[in-house]
Design an enzyme around this catalytic site. Structure first.
Site, PDB file in Angstrom:
ATOM      1  CB  SER A   1      -0.859  -0.020   1.272  1.00 25.66           C
ATOM      2  OG  SER A   1      -1.499   1.229   1.477  1.00 25.66           O
TER       3      SER A   1
ATOM      4  CE1 TYR B   1      -4.506  -1.946   5.017  1.00 25.72           C
ATOM      5  CE2 TYR B   1      -3.214   0.016   4.565  1.00 25.72           C
ATOM      6  CZ  TYR B   1      -3.972  -1.044   4.114  1.00 25.72           C
ATOM      7  OH  TYR B   1      -4.193  -1.207   2.759  1.00 25.72           O
TER       8      TYR B   1
HETATM    9  P1  NAD Z   1     -11.526  -6.084  -0.056  1.00 31.75           P
HETATM   10  O1  NAD Z   1     -12.105  -5.928   1.301  1.00 31.75           O
HETATM   11  O2  NAD Z   1     -12.337  -5.743  -1.261  1.00 31.75           O
HETATM   12  O3  NAD Z   1     -10.976  -7.566  -0.260  1.00 31.75           O
HETATM   13  C1  NAD Z   1     -10.291  -8.248   0.745  1.00 31.75           C
HETATM   14  C2  NAD Z   1     -10.236  -9.705   0.388  1.00 31.75           C
HETATM   15  O4  NAD Z   1      -9.536 -10.395   1.424  1.00 31.75           O
HETATM   16  C3  NAD Z   1     -11.623 -10.378   0.293  1.00 31.75           C
HETATM   17  O5  NAD Z   1     -11.592 -11.329  -0.738  1.00 31.75           O
HETATM   18  C4  NAD Z   1     -11.766 -11.056   1.651  1.00 31.75           C
HETATM   19  O6  NAD Z   1     -12.645 -12.161   1.638  1.00 31.75           O
HETATM   20  C5  NAD Z   1     -10.329 -11.490   1.874  1.00 31.75           C
HETATM   21  N1  NAD Z   1      -9.993 -11.778   3.257  1.00 31.75           N
HETATM   22  C6  NAD Z   1     -10.111 -10.962   4.341  1.00 31.75           C
HETATM   23  N2  NAD Z   1      -9.726 -11.626   5.444  1.00 31.75           N
HETATM   24  C7  NAD Z   1      -9.351 -12.878   5.045  1.00 31.75           C
HETATM   25  C8  NAD Z   1      -8.869 -14.024   5.731  1.00 31.75           C
HETATM   26  N3  NAD Z   1      -8.692 -14.025   7.049  1.00 31.75           N
HETATM   27  N4  NAD Z   1      -8.605 -15.122   4.992  1.00 31.75           N
HETATM   28  C9  NAD Z   1      -8.799 -15.140   3.664  1.00 31.75           C
HETATM   29  N5  NAD Z   1      -9.247 -14.079   2.968  1.00 31.75           N
HETATM   30  C10 NAD Z   1      -9.527 -12.969   3.656  1.00 31.75           C
HETATM   31  O7  NAD Z   1     -10.183  -5.217  -0.013  1.00 31.75           O
HETATM   32  P2  NAD Z   1      -9.244  -4.605  -1.153  1.00 31.75           P
HETATM   33  O8  NAD Z   1      -9.355  -3.129  -1.066  1.00 31.75           O
HETATM   34  O9  NAD Z   1      -9.431  -5.288  -2.458  1.00 31.75           O
HETATM   35  O10 NAD Z   1      -7.827  -4.968  -0.535  1.00 31.75           O
HETATM   36  C11 NAD Z   1      -6.990  -5.963  -1.047  1.00 31.75           C
HETATM   37  C12 NAD Z   1      -5.560  -5.661  -0.630  1.00 31.75           C
HETATM   38  O11 NAD Z   1      -5.162  -4.413  -1.182  1.00 31.75           O
HETATM   39  C13 NAD Z   1      -5.376  -5.536   0.883  1.00 31.75           C
HETATM   40  O12 NAD Z   1      -4.148  -6.104   1.258  1.00 31.75           O
HETATM   41  C14 NAD Z   1      -5.352  -4.036   1.095  1.00 31.75           C
HETATM   42  O13 NAD Z   1      -4.648  -3.676   2.246  1.00 31.75           O
HETATM   43  C15 NAD Z   1      -4.645  -3.596  -0.166  1.00 31.75           C
HETATM   44  N6  NAD Z   1      -4.837  -2.192  -0.507  1.00 31.75           N
HETATM   45  C16 NAD Z   1      -6.080  -1.704  -0.797  1.00 31.75           C
HETATM   46  C17 NAD Z   1      -6.212  -0.366  -1.129  1.00 31.75           C
HETATM   47  C18 NAD Z   1      -7.528   0.249  -1.491  1.00 31.75           C
HETATM   48  O14 NAD Z   1      -7.578   1.472  -1.682  1.00 31.75           O
HETATM   49  N7  NAD Z   1      -8.604  -0.515  -1.637  1.00 31.75           N
HETATM   50  C19 NAD Z   1      -5.089   0.458  -1.160  1.00 31.75           C
HETATM   51  C20 NAD Z   1      -3.868  -0.085  -0.840  1.00 31.75           C
HETATM   52  C21 NAD Z   1      -3.739  -1.404  -0.531  1.00 31.75           C
END
Ligand code: NAD
Length: 253
Positions: free
Chosen positions: A135, A148
């Protein structure tokens, strides 16, 4: 381009992980999906991706089982995308210790366990791609996100060590550092902001972007998927240990 390659994407039932899984599959890779979700959503996804695991990646033994299951079902793991992640926001004084533990387990430790489990077979074939979804918060900090930010900085450090330990092999390890991507994880933060400040959800989105992301545009899961595909290409063989921002100039400031 990825015909014959086998991929595991953790946390791929939603958001960025699903975008990456679809992008890899579109290039011909066989992909094992992982994550949680409503039964009806999972049903649809299982039709799209026959290989599915509900492993809870907060549990080290389930992470190792996920890699074993993918190896059995797909015939191996060539591409590992450590994507699953959760968020919790609060000042450190009131940050629940249980949320700290969960975020460190899911956002950081799971990457270690998955890489440790998948690397030996990548070394045997001398080909592998490890992509950790960190991130902007792996590069800079924001208040109220102590767990985080600590976890994502940890992911960037872990990525560098794995890249060094595999530097002379056909295996690369990199981190992608997205800024704001409009997924359920961010939608929750938008909704909380709208409720706290008594503003519309649309206004909360504009404010969120204006505060951090100079492009004032969300990145899409498809755009992150396209970068993951590039990192899997031959052209990317010497991109190693990088933490690549996709953040509309957030970290250029
Ligand atoms: P999201 O909430 O849409 O998806 C998260 C996914 O992780 C889902 O499929 C959920 O079922 C799964 N998950 C959560 N806990 C779990 C567990 N214990 N075991 C197995 N699966 C699990 O989130 P996202 O925004 O797509 O985030 C995905 C990644 O990207 C994360 O690591 C997040 O930190 C990172 N990220 C997101 C953003 C953003 O702006 N959305 C920015 C930077 C980084």
């Amino acid at each position: 381009m990825l015909k014959g390659k086998r991929a595991v994407v953790t946390g791929s039932t939603s958001g960025i992980g699903l975008g990456i899984a679809r992008a890899l599959a579109a290039q011909g890779a066989k992909v094992m999906l992982n994550g949680f979700g409503e039964a009806s959503v999972l049903e649809g996804l299982k039709k799209e991706f026959p290989a599915f695991s509900a492993a809870d990646i907060s549990k080290p033994e389930q992470v190792r089982a996920l890699i074993r299951e993918a190896t059995d079902k797909l015939g191996g793991v060539d591409i590992l995308v450590n994507n699953a992640g959760i968020q919790h926001t609060a000042p450190i004084e009131s940050f629940p210790a249980e949320r700290w533990d969960a975020i460190i387990a899911i956002n950081l430790s799971s990457n270690f366990h998955a890489i440790q489990a998948a690397l030996p077979q990548m070394r045997e074939r001398n080909w592998g791609r490890i992509i950790n979804i960190a991130s902007t918060h792996g590069l800079v900090a924001s208040p109220q996100k102590v767990a985080y930010v600590a976890a994502k900085h940890g992911v960037v450090g872990l990525t560098k060590v794995v890249a060094l330990e595999t530097a002379t092999t056909g295996i690369t390890c990199n981190a992608i550092c997205p800024g704001w991507v409009l997924t359920p994880l961010v939608q929750k933060q938008v909704d909380a902001r709208a409720a706290q400040q008594h503003i519309s959800v649309e206004q909360a989105k504009v404010d969120l972007l204006s505060e951090k992301q100079p492009s004032k545009q969300f990145t899409t899961p498809e755009q992150i998927g396209a970068l993951a595909v590039f990192l899997c290409s031959d052209a990317a063989i010497n991109i190693r240990g990088a933490a690549l921002p996709v953040d509309g100039a957030w970290t250029a400031q």
